[in-house]
Design a protein around this motif. Structure first.
Motif, PDB file in Angstrom:
ATOM      1  N   GLN A 136       1.163  -1.376   0.312  1.00 45.67           N
ATOM      2  CA  GLN A 136      -0.444   0.766   0.187  1.00 45.67           C
ATOM      3  C   GLN A 136       1.197   1.414   0.157  1.00 45.67           C
ATOM      4  O   GLN A 136       1.924   1.026   0.256  1.00 45.67           O
ATOM      5  CB  GLN A 136      -0.988  -0.094   1.093  1.00 45.67           C
ATOM      6  N   LEU A 163      -9.447   4.733   0.926  1.00 44.85           N
ATOM      7  CA  LEU A 163     -10.049   2.847   0.309  1.00 44.85           C
ATOM      8  C   LEU A 163      -9.879   2.670  -1.073  1.00 44.85           C
ATOM      9  O   LEU A 163      -9.506   2.637  -1.668  1.00 44.85           O
ATOM     10  CB  LEU A 163     -11.803   2.892   0.687  1.00 44.85           C
ATOM     11  N   SER A 164      -9.946   4.180  -1.805  1.00 46.04           N
ATOM     12  CA  SER A 164      -9.655   4.510  -3.693  1.00 46.04           C
ATOM     13  C   SER A 164      -8.321   4.279  -3.456  1.00 46.04           C
ATOM     14  O   SER A 164      -7.876   3.225  -4.810  1.00 46.04           O
ATOM     15  CB  SER A 164      -9.961   5.916  -4.307  1.00 46.04           C
ATOM     16  N   ILE A 169      -5.777   1.818  -2.046  1.00 51.17           N
ATOM     17  CA  ILE A 169      -6.205   0.581  -2.006  1.00 51.17           C
ATOM     18  C   ILE A 169      -6.990  -0.293  -2.575  1.00 51.17           C
ATOM     19  O   ILE A 169      -6.192  -1.150  -3.072  1.00 51.17           O
ATOM     20  CB  ILE A 169      -7.026   0.348   0.276  1.00 51.17           C
ATOM     21  N   VAL A 170      -8.157  -0.074  -3.094  1.00 53.32           N
ATOM     22  CA  VAL A 170      -8.510  -0.792  -4.125  1.00 53.32           C
ATOM     23  C   VAL A 170      -8.321  -0.460  -5.650  1.00 53.32           C
ATOM     24  O   VAL A 170      -8.557  -1.480  -6.259  1.00 53.32           O
ATOM     25  CB  VAL A 170     -10.649  -1.011  -3.838  1.00 53.32           C
ATOM     26  N   SER A 171      -7.422   0.434  -5.407  1.00 52.63           N
ATOM     27  CA  SER A 171      -7.450   0.652  -7.536  1.00 52.63           C
ATOM     28  C   SER A 171      -6.889  -0.281  -7.707  1.00 52.63           C
ATOM     29  O   SER A 171      -6.786  -0.525  -9.149  1.00 52.63           O
ATOM     30  CB  SER A 171      -7.515   2.434  -7.363  1.00 52.63           C
ATOM     31  N   PRO A 212      -5.574  -3.542  -6.943  1.00 55.95           N
ATOM     32  CA  PRO A 212      -6.475  -4.499  -7.474  1.00 55.95           C
ATOM     33  C   PRO A 212      -7.100  -4.839  -8.607  1.00 55.95           C
ATOM     34  O   PRO A 212      -7.222  -5.485  -9.600  1.00 55.95           O
ATOM     35  CB  PRO A 212      -7.511  -5.188  -6.392  1.00 55.95           C
ATOM     36  N   LEU A 213      -8.119  -3.109  -8.212  1.00 56.49           N
ATOM     37  CA  LEU A 213      -8.962  -3.417  -9.766  1.00 56.49           C
ATOM     38  C   LEU A 213      -8.792  -3.066 -10.837  1.00 56.49           C
ATOM     39  O   LEU A 213      -9.253  -3.755 -12.435  1.00 56.49           O
ATOM     40  CB  LEU A 213     -10.069  -2.108  -9.327  1.00 56.49           C
TER      41      LEU A 213
END
Length: 416
Positions: free
Chosen positions: A35, A394-395, A397-399, A401-402
């Motif tokens: 991260q 959150l964005s 962290i998830v951007s 993997p997406l």
């Protein structure tokens, strides 16, 4: 001139030491979890601040962070310098030739990725100002700010994600970077103007002189100013001690530009950002010099700023699940679909557009800085600011993997 006394000096040094140690520990944990360091630094501030440390050990927290007014003023000075320097190196990351090389496509994607969040954010905030926590007395400006806040992209976070996915030098990666650069430049110009229009803003020289001088400063620094820097840097590198001479003059020019924009009624960070763009675009600023600046600022001043966020707000008392939910859902979906639609208009295929959409959805330091300034100027409530911080976390962290998932879909489609 009033100075800190013996106890206040000790208190300030203990504050800085605690902030840097906590930031380093949690940034290393974030790094091991793949991260961005900023995620760990913000979490470190939440733990060190009134949310956790202040709740568990209130007397100790008060003694370290609340009982010495002069120390807190001095610490605020450190934080102000830190945020100016953060925007300075953010500007250095903007490579104008990359933006020009991507041309109209980057512009279409950037503007679409901003337009949808700004419009949706304005409508939601203007319709429900009391629920969302925008300043009802400055309703139009505060609502515009909210839309802008959820439209900003984190250039540094995106660059790191693209490098991790081996996409940085691909055509898709360069398009994402170029789009993020355009968003940064346009976003900070618009925000600076919004702040000058706010009733709680600094006012400066008046609205129209401020807007005129802002545009003049921006155009001058990115044209003639950039040319002047290109002529001065070779002399600096040749005649002054390296890298000391370059570093001291770069920071001096940064502070001069920041003080100028603060004087005309635009926040100091805008001047630092634009001078960073002008300096970073110079062919005479070597990669080694950029790396020294990045290491110096990212490992000393940036942690102080991000930890300080957690010291300002109690994330438990100020947490409103409804507000946080609206901010996260509206912020992420409108940013993704805005970038996706812009990519489709630019002629990109569906799966590639998904990669671009998820890439430009990453937030980080920029919108947190913007949100904190709005909080300090009374445009938003603590609950809305907390929502923006959580959206950024959150964005970020998830951007990654997406984007990886969308890129695999893209690769599978091409291989068929």
């Amino acid at each position: 001139m009033e100075t800190l006394n013996h106890k206040e000096v000790i208190n300030l040094l203990l504050q800085l030491s605690a902030m840097l140690i906590m930031a380093r520990v949690f940034s290393e944990i974030a790094r091991k979890l793949k991260q961005p360091a900023v995620v760990g630094e913000i979490i470190a501030g939440i733990i060190l601040g009134p949310t956790i440390f202040g709740s568990l050990f209130p007397d100790f927290f008060q003694s370290l962070f609340a009982n010495h007014e002069m120390t807190n003023i001095a610490l605020d000075g450190f934080v102000q310098i830190a945020v100016v320097l953060l925007l300075f190196i953010a500007g250095i990351e903007v490579e104008l030739q990359v933006v020009w090389s991507q041309g109209k496509n980057a512009l279409k994607i950037a503007l679409a990725s901003m337009a949808l969040p700004i419009i949706a954010g304005f409508v939601v905030a203007y319709a429900f100002p009391e629920f969302l926590g925008v300043n009802i007395n400055d309703r139009a400006v505060a609502s515009t700010f909210f839309g802008l806040a959820i439209s900003i992209t984190a250039l540094a976070v995106i660059a790191r994600i693209l490098m991790d996915l081996n996409l940085f030098k691909t055509s898709t990666g360069l398009l994402i970077i170029a789009g993020a650069m355009v968003v940064d430049v346009v976003g900070w110009i618009v925000f600076s103007v919004i702040l000058s229009l706010s009733e709680s803003g600094s006012g400066g020289l008046g609205v129209w002189p401020t807007i005129g001088l802002t545009l003049f400063f921006t155009i001058f620094m990115l044209t003639l100013g950039k040319g002047l820097i290109n002529k001065v840097l070779p002399w600096t590198n040749k005649n002054l001690a390296w890298p000391g001479g370059l570093l001291s003059l770069s920071l001096a020019i940064c502070f001069l530009a920041a003080s100028f924009t603060e004087f005309i009624g635009i926040h100091a960070i805008f001047g630092a950002f634009i001078i960073g763009v002008a300096l970073g675009d110079s062919e005479h600023l070597t990669e080694k010099a950029k790396e020294i600046l990045h290491q110096f600022i990212n490992n000393i001043f940036a942690p102080i700023f991000f930890v300080s966020i957690g010291l300002k707000v109690n994330f438990i008392e100020g947490f409103d699940p409804g507000v946080v939910g609206v901010v996260v859902i509206v912020g992420f979906l409108t940013k993704y679909f805005g970038a996706y639609i812009g990519s489709r208009f630019a002629g990109l295929k569906r799966n590639t557009s998904m990669v671009v959409g998820f890439g430009l959805s990453a937030r980080g330091s920029m919108d947190i800085i913007l949100g904190l300034i709005a909080l300090e100027n009374g445009l938003v409530s603590e609950s809305l600011f907390i929502g923006l911080v959580i959206l950024a976390l959150l964005s970020s962290i998830v951007s990654g993997p997406l984007m990886g998932w969308a890129e695999k879909l893209n690769f599978a489609t091409k291989s068929k």
